[in-house]
Design an enzyme around this catalytic site. Sequence first.
Site, PDB file in Angstrom:
ATOM      1  N   LYS A 170      -5.623  -7.586  -9.297  1.00 30.44           N
ATOM      2  CA  LYS A 170      -4.553  -8.123  -8.458  1.00 30.44           C
ATOM      3  C   LYS A 170      -4.792  -7.603  -7.043  1.00 30.44           C
ATOM      4  O   LYS A 170      -4.533  -6.439  -6.737  1.00 30.44           O
ATOM      5  CB  LYS A 170      -3.162  -7.656  -8.911  1.00 30.44           C
ATOM      6  CG  LYS A 170      -2.071  -8.384  -8.126  1.00 30.44           C
ATOM      7  CD  LYS A 170      -0.764  -7.626  -8.035  1.00 30.44           C
ATOM      8  CE  LYS A 170      -0.622  -6.778  -6.809  1.00 30.44           C
ATOM      9  NZ  LYS A 170      -0.676  -7.464  -5.515  1.00 30.44           N
ATOM     10  N   GLY A 201      -0.358 -12.240  -6.783  1.00 29.65           N
ATOM     11  CA  GLY A 201       1.087 -12.146  -6.979  1.00 29.65           C
ATOM     12  C   GLY A 201       1.668 -10.886  -6.384  1.00 29.65           C
ATOM     13  O   GLY A 201       0.993 -10.146  -5.657  1.00 29.65           O
ATOM     14  N   GLY A 203       3.593  -7.114  -6.319  1.00 25.97           N
ATOM     15  CA  GLY A 203       3.448  -5.846  -7.025  1.00 25.97           C
ATOM     16  C   GLY A 203       4.475  -5.722  -8.129  1.00 25.97           C
ATOM     17  O   GLY A 203       4.184  -5.200  -9.214  1.00 25.97           O
ATOM     18  N   GLY A 207       1.583  -6.434 -10.507  1.00 26.97           N
ATOM     19  CA  GLY A 207       1.213  -5.010 -10.483  1.00 26.97           C
ATOM     20  C   GLY A 207       1.908  -4.252 -11.598  1.00 26.97           C
ATOM     21  O   GLY A 207       1.290  -3.510 -12.368  1.00 26.97           O
ATOM     22  N   GLU A 245      -5.858   6.197  -6.081  1.00 24.32           N
ATOM     23  CA  GLU A 245      -6.370   6.525  -4.748  1.00 24.32           C
ATOM     24  C   GLU A 245      -5.198   6.348  -3.795  1.00 24.32           C
ATOM     25  O   GLU A 245      -4.824   5.221  -3.467  1.00 24.32           O
ATOM     26  CB  GLU A 245      -7.513   5.572  -4.372  1.00 24.32           C
ATOM     27  CG  GLU A 245      -8.719   5.652  -5.286  1.00 24.32           C
ATOM     28  CD  GLU A 245      -9.471   6.971  -5.175  1.00 24.32           C
ATOM     29  OE1 GLU A 245      -9.294   7.696  -4.190  1.00 24.32           O
ATOM     30  OE2 GLU A 245     -10.217   7.273  -6.118  1.00 24.32           O
ATOM     31  N   CYS A 279      -6.810   5.522   4.924  1.00 21.24           N
ATOM     32  CA  CYS A 279      -6.199   6.618   4.166  1.00 21.24           C
ATOM     33  C   CYS A 279      -6.879   7.954   4.441  1.00 21.24           C
ATOM     34  O   CYS A 279      -6.241   8.995   4.388  1.00 21.24           O
ATOM     35  CB  CYS A 279      -6.258   6.311   2.685  1.00 21.24           C
ATOM     36  SG  CYS A 279      -7.911   5.873   2.168  1.00 21.24           S
TER      37      CYS A 279
HETATM   38  P1  NAD Z   1       1.507  -0.319  -1.756  1.00 21.56           P
HETATM   39  O1  NAD Z   1       1.423   0.849  -2.632  1.00 21.56           O
HETATM   40  O2  NAD Z   1       2.836  -0.855  -1.403  1.00 21.56           O
HETATM   41  O3  NAD Z   1       0.676  -1.557  -2.337  1.00 21.56           O
HETATM   42  C1  NAD Z   1      -0.586  -1.417  -2.925  1.00 21.56           C
HETATM   43  C2  NAD Z   1      -0.743  -2.435  -4.042  1.00 21.56           C
HETATM   44  O4  NAD Z   1       0.200  -2.135  -5.064  1.00 21.56           O
HETATM   45  C3  NAD Z   1      -0.466  -3.879  -3.635  1.00 21.56           C
HETATM   46  O5  NAD Z   1      -1.369  -4.729  -4.300  1.00 21.56           O
HETATM   47  C4  NAD Z   1       0.947  -4.100  -4.123  1.00 21.56           C
HETATM   48  O6  NAD Z   1       1.234  -5.465  -4.381  1.00 21.56           O
HETATM   49  C5  NAD Z   1       0.944  -3.303  -5.409  1.00 21.56           C
HETATM   50  N1  NAD Z   1       2.267  -2.912  -5.900  1.00 21.56           N
HETATM   51  C6  NAD Z   1       3.438  -2.837  -5.220  1.00 21.56           C
HETATM   52  N2  NAD Z   1       4.443  -2.476  -6.046  1.00 21.56           N
HETATM   53  C7  NAD Z   1       3.907  -2.293  -7.272  1.00 21.56           C
HETATM   54  C8  NAD Z   1       4.423  -1.885  -8.532  1.00 21.56           C
HETATM   55  N3  NAD Z   1       5.709  -1.594  -8.715  1.00 21.56           N
HETATM   56  N4  NAD Z   1       3.571  -1.770  -9.575  1.00 21.56           N
HETATM   57  C9  NAD Z   1       2.252  -2.013  -9.417  1.00 21.56           C
HETATM   58  N5  NAD Z   1       1.716  -2.439  -8.253  1.00 21.56           N
HETATM   59  C10 NAD Z   1       2.519  -2.564  -7.177  1.00 21.56           C
HETATM   60  O7  NAD Z   1       0.658   0.058  -0.488  1.00 21.56           O
HETATM   61  P2  NAD Z   1       1.060   0.141   1.022  1.00 21.56           P
HETATM   62  O8  NAD Z   1       2.199   1.076   1.187  1.00 21.56           O
HETATM   63  O9  NAD Z   1       1.121  -1.208   1.596  1.00 21.56           O
HETATM   64  O10 NAD Z   1      -0.330   0.851   1.531  1.00 21.56           O
HETATM   65  C11 NAD Z   1      -0.463   2.025   2.232  1.00 21.56           C
HETATM   66  C12 NAD Z   1      -0.850   3.227   1.379  1.00 21.56           C
HETATM   67  O11 NAD Z   1      -2.094   3.115   0.655  1.00 21.56           O
HETATM   68  C13 NAD Z   1      -1.073   4.425   2.253  1.00 21.56           C
HETATM   69  O12 NAD Z   1      -0.377   5.501   1.694  1.00 21.56           O
HETATM   70  C14 NAD Z   1      -2.557   4.678   2.206  1.00 21.56           C
HETATM   71  O13 NAD Z   1      -2.945   5.968   2.481  1.00 21.56           O
HETATM   72  C15 NAD Z   1      -2.906   4.281   0.839  1.00 21.56           C
HETATM   73  N6  NAD Z   1      -4.359   4.059   0.745  1.00 21.56           N
HETATM   74  C16 NAD Z   1      -5.138   4.883  -0.046  1.00 21.56           C
HETATM   75  C17 NAD Z   1      -6.521   4.713  -0.119  1.00 21.56           C
HETATM   76  C18 NAD Z   1      -7.376   5.640  -0.955  1.00 21.56           C
HETATM   77  O14 NAD Z   1      -8.438   5.234  -1.373  1.00 21.56           O
HETATM   78  N7  NAD Z   1      -6.967   6.843  -1.210  1.00 21.56           N
HETATM   79  C19 NAD Z   1      -7.135   3.692   0.562  1.00 21.56           C
HETATM   80  C20 NAD Z   1      -6.346   2.897   1.353  1.00 21.56           C
HETATM   81  C21 NAD Z   1      -4.957   3.089   1.435  1.00 21.56           C
END
Ligand code: NAD
Length: 474
Positions: A170, A201, A203, A207, A245, A279
């Site tokens: 996803k 779709g 999260g 997700g 991650e 990140c």
């Molecule tokens: P997020 O966690 O909101 O979204 C990430 C993904 O999770 C999306 O595909 C989203 O649709 C999905 N998602 C949302 N709710 C969900 C649920 N309840 N269950 C399962 N999946 C769900 O991410 P964001 O806040 O937009 O992104 C920023 C964060 O990501 C920052 O904290 C950043 O540091 C981190 N990040 C980490 C890495 C790494 O490799 N460590 C890399 C890039 C970004």
Amino acid sequence: MRNQVKHFINGEWIESTGSETIDVVNPATEEVMGKISSGTNEDLDKAVAAAKAVLPTFSNSTREERIQWLHNIVEGYKKRKDEFIEVMTDELGAPLSVSEEVHYNMGLGHFSHAAEALESFSFSENRGGHTVLKETIGVSGLITLWNFPTNQTSTKIASAIAAGSPVVLKPASKTPFAAMMLAEIIDEAGVPKGAFNLVNGTGSVIGDGISSHRDIDFVSFTGSGSVGEKIMQNAAQTIKKVALELGGKSPLIVLDDANVEEAAKSAVSHMMTNTGQVCSAATRILVPTSLKVQFEEAVQKVLPSFPVGDPRKKGIATGPLVSEDQWETVQSYIEKGEKEATLLIGGTGKPEGLEKGYFAKPTVFTDVSNDMVIAQEEIFGPVTTILTYDSLDQALDIANDTIYGLAGYVIGKNPEKLRDVASKIKAGRITVNDADTDFHGPFGGYKQSGIGREWGDFGIEEYLEVKSVHGMPS
Ligand code: NAD
């Protein structure tokens, strides 16, 4: 307009069982650039069933077959270079040069490095009294976010193929189109039907569905800590393994013998690359008190060499933030910073002449102490903080005083001090003097930055179970 409202399931692009769609917005123009389907649980079930059906044969594919599929993907990926660059510039807002040099190259690198790692990967090891066998973990669910549209998807997919694990992906709904191109490339590469599935779709539906699905054995997630926590809770219901991650608030320690101009350039590059939406970016810059003024001047001098603007224009280094929400979040952190620290450069609002698009002003705070909100929380925008230290021990204490542990950086000349800092920062990846990144090196975090490792052979390990056999006939 890209209207790509189908999911890729069992080797075919199929209609969603629902009718809802999600708009994908170009962050530089604020205009809708396309639509994807907002998938349903039924769509997800179909994808998981396809992955489960192919598991027995895919997990028994040979090393040679998997290497060939990865090579085929590399060739298909290269053929669509220009399209990848355009798509990522439009969906993410990355300048064309960043889409090419960072995003395109990272996605490609993961497939070619997984193929290389697989050449010598050991799936069976005789350890005297027993033999260790490494076997495919089962069906994997992959959930990614938007800031590196090909890097995150590719590292997960490449490792899964190398391990023989069928997947359901996803991708982030803000940046789905590069991932959909990958689906086409994987299809053409001859990967068996059902081994790669993509369901678009939200999260909260897809997700959430992946992390709680009974027929998914492993979830690899990249995103925020709060969603990571929900995924662990969901996965606990079926004792599913998870790799997370998550975020970071990484330190860059400038040693007292560092070239101040080079250190300032590195600090600015961290805050400006990918509009600070990285990140592993260094966002707490620790400088010796004696170098503070010189360092601040050097930062002010170097910042104009990272121009902000239309990502499609040549010479632009930094584009907009990915979305209006992200812009609002960054603004609120800048407001907090203005109250608690000294604003050296930037501030709230949009840069002059860039009223359309989610552009933010590059912002540097100084006189920052590590207990401030802007030093503790991840901002994910073109914002950095300067802190001072009086001894190396104090620098290390500050560096490690965080809930995160994704990355750390050190710049200086004395090899002993460089080694000392590299070994004492509590984080999963340390970079000394801006060294190039080796794609074979593991990537992942300590503490609340995550669980597990991606990239190269460590990435492949995540998609495998370990079995010990005692009394194996030779
Ligand atoms: P997020 O966690 O909101 O979204 C990430 C993904 O999770 C999306 O595909 C989203 O649709 C999905 N998602 C949302 N709710 C969900 C649920 N309840 N269950 C399962 N999946 C769900 O991410 P964001 O806040 O937009 O992104 C920023 C964060 O990501 C920052 O904290 C950043 O540091 C981190 N990040 C980490 C890495 C790494 O490799 N460590 C890399 C890039 C970004």
